[in-house]
Design a protein around this motif. Structure first.
Motif, PDB file in Angstrom:
ATOM      1  N   UNK A 125       0.819  -1.217   0.000  1.00 40.08           N
ATOM      2  CA  UNK A 125       0.000   0.000   0.000  1.00 40.08           C
ATOM      3  C   UNK A 125       0.849   1.261   0.000  1.00 40.08           C
ATOM      4  N   UNK A 126       2.132   1.149   0.332  1.00 41.61           N
ATOM      5  CA  UNK A 126       2.996   2.332   0.387  1.00 41.61           C
ATOM      6  C   UNK A 126       3.470   2.769  -0.992  1.00 41.61           C
ATOM      7  N   UNK A 127       3.381   1.902  -1.975  1.00 38.61           N
ATOM      8  CA  UNK A 127       3.860   2.219  -3.317  1.00 38.61           C
ATOM      9  C   UNK A 127       2.737   2.824  -4.160  1.00 38.61           C
ATOM     10  N   UNK A 128       3.116   3.657  -5.131  1.00 40.20           N
ATOM     11  CA  UNK A 128       2.128   4.289  -6.006  1.00 40.20           C
ATOM     12  C   UNK A 128       1.877   3.387  -7.213  1.00 40.20           C
ATOM     13  N   UNK A 129       0.652   2.937  -7.323  1.00 40.94           N
ATOM     14  CA  UNK A 129       0.241   2.026  -8.388  1.00 40.94           C
ATOM     15  C   UNK A 129      -0.564   2.815  -9.416  1.00 40.94           C
ATOM     16  N   UNK A 130      -0.289   2.566 -10.690  1.00 39.96           N
ATOM     17  CA  UNK A 130      -0.995   3.224 -11.781  1.00 39.96           C
ATOM     18  C   UNK A 130      -1.905   2.230 -12.482  1.00 39.96           C
ATOM     19  N   UNK A 131      -3.062   2.707 -12.889  1.00 38.54           N
ATOM     20  CA  UNK A 131      -4.017   1.903 -13.641  1.00 38.54           C
ATOM     21  C   UNK A 131      -3.924   2.289 -15.112  1.00 38.54           C
ATOM     22  N   UNK A 132      -3.753   1.297 -15.955  1.00 40.00           N
ATOM     23  CA  UNK A 132      -3.724   1.507 -17.400  1.00 40.00           C
ATOM     24  C   UNK A 132      -5.031   0.941 -17.943  1.00 40.00           C
ATOM     25  N   UNK A 133      -5.890   1.821 -18.411  1.00 39.10           N
ATOM     26  CA  UNK A 133      -7.164   1.401 -18.996  1.00 39.10           C
ATOM     27  C   UNK A 133      -6.953   1.270 -20.507  1.00 39.10           C
ATOM     28  N   UNK A 134      -7.084   0.044 -21.006  1.00 35.85           N
ATOM     29  CA  UNK A 134      -6.762  -0.206 -22.409  1.00 35.85           C
ATOM     30  C   UNK A 134      -7.741  -1.220 -22.999  1.00 35.85           C
ATOM     31  N   UNK A 135      -8.222  -0.962 -24.207  1.00 34.09           N
ATOM     32  CA  UNK A 135      -9.059  -1.976 -24.873  1.00 34.09           C
ATOM     33  C   UNK A 135      -8.156  -3.037 -25.514  1.00 34.09           C
ATOM     34  N   UNK A 136      -8.366  -4.287 -25.104  1.00 30.84           N
ATOM     35  CA  UNK A 136      -7.598  -5.416 -25.643  1.00 30.84           C
ATOM     36  C   UNK A 136      -8.519  -6.624 -25.735  1.00 30.84           C
ATOM     37  N   UNK A 137      -8.347  -7.401 -26.774  1.00 27.75           N
ATOM     38  CA  UNK A 137      -9.090  -8.650 -26.952  1.00 27.75           C
ATOM     39  C   UNK A 137     -10.602  -8.415 -26.844  1.00 27.75           C
ATOM     40  N   UNK A 138     -11.101  -7.358 -27.449  1.00 32.56           N
ATOM     41  CA  UNK A 138     -12.510  -6.972 -27.469  1.00 32.56           C
ATOM     42  C   UNK A 138     -13.088  -6.737 -26.075  1.00 32.56           C
ATOM     43  N   UNK A 139     -12.226  -6.377 -25.113  1.00 28.77           N
ATOM     44  CA  UNK A 139     -12.677  -6.078 -23.757  1.00 28.77           C
ATOM     45  C   UNK A 139     -11.924  -4.860 -23.258  1.00 28.77           C
ATOM     46  N   UNK A 140     -12.543  -4.157 -22.328  1.00 29.14           N
ATOM     47  CA  UNK A 140     -11.846  -3.065 -21.644  1.00 29.14           C
ATOM     48  C   UNK A 140     -11.103  -3.659 -20.466  1.00 29.14           C
ATOM     49  N   UNK A 141      -9.802  -3.486 -20.464  1.00 24.73           N
ATOM     50  CA  UNK A 141      -8.972  -4.062 -19.414  1.00 24.73           C
ATOM     51  C   UNK A 141      -8.343  -2.969 -18.577  1.00 24.73           C
TER      52      UNK A 141
END
Length: 166
Positions: A125-141
């Motif tokens: 929880x102390x580290x900064x995590x980034x979310x990458x929102x990307x469309x792949x394989x006909x799904x939003x990942x």
């Protein structure tokens, strides 16, 4: 050739069940020896040694996990490394195809609803995590990664206004 290559290794924090799995495997081996010795004698000891070898080679290495991010220009490859020896490629994607890259929990991500979520971060929880929102394989990942400052700077060059640091 002005290729930008950057590699980063992130060790995953041991999950709570990792210790439980280790204890259960050791208890199973001890039970085979203790319960099996009166019934099948030396064969129980041989079976216990076989179980210990199988656990050593197949179970315990899966509990020590690291993720490696390889950023080559705007292609991000995520590999998993088991027990600092066995490598497996998990996912490769072009970050320029991402809709948004923002810190996990950012209000900017509220309008995005991923179909699948992959967590390739350390779990701390102390580290900064980034979310990458990307469309792949006909799904939003949604892919969670944990880049350091240099990797963020390289990603910012290619992403521009799609990457948020707040």
């Amino acid at each position: 050739m002005n290729d930008a290559l950057y590699e980063l290794i992130v060790a995953r924090k041991p999950k709570p069940y990792d210790l439980l799995v280790r204890i259960l495997v050791i208890l199973l081996i001890a039970a085979v020896i203790i319960i099996g010795m009166p019934f099948i004698g030396l064969l129980a000891f041989i079976i216990a040694i076989l179980l210990a070898a199988l656990a050593y080679y197949f179970v315990f290495p899966k509990l020590n996990v690291e993720y490696e991010y390889i950023l080559l220009n705007h292609d991000l490859q995520v590999d998993i490394i088991y027990n600092r020896a066995k490598r497996k490629s998990l996912r490769t994607f072009d970050i320029q195809g991402a809709e948004i890259i923002a810190p996990k929990g950012s209000p900017r991500l509220n309008s995005y609803k991923p179909d699948k979520v992959y967590d390739y971060s350390s779990g701390r929880t102390t580290e900064k995590v980034y979310a990458v929102m990307i469309p792949m394989e006909q799904k939003n990942m949604c892919i969670y990664i944990e880049p350091d400052a240099k990797m963020i700077a390289l990603m910012k060059q290619w992403m521009g206004m799609k990457m948020y640091l707040d």
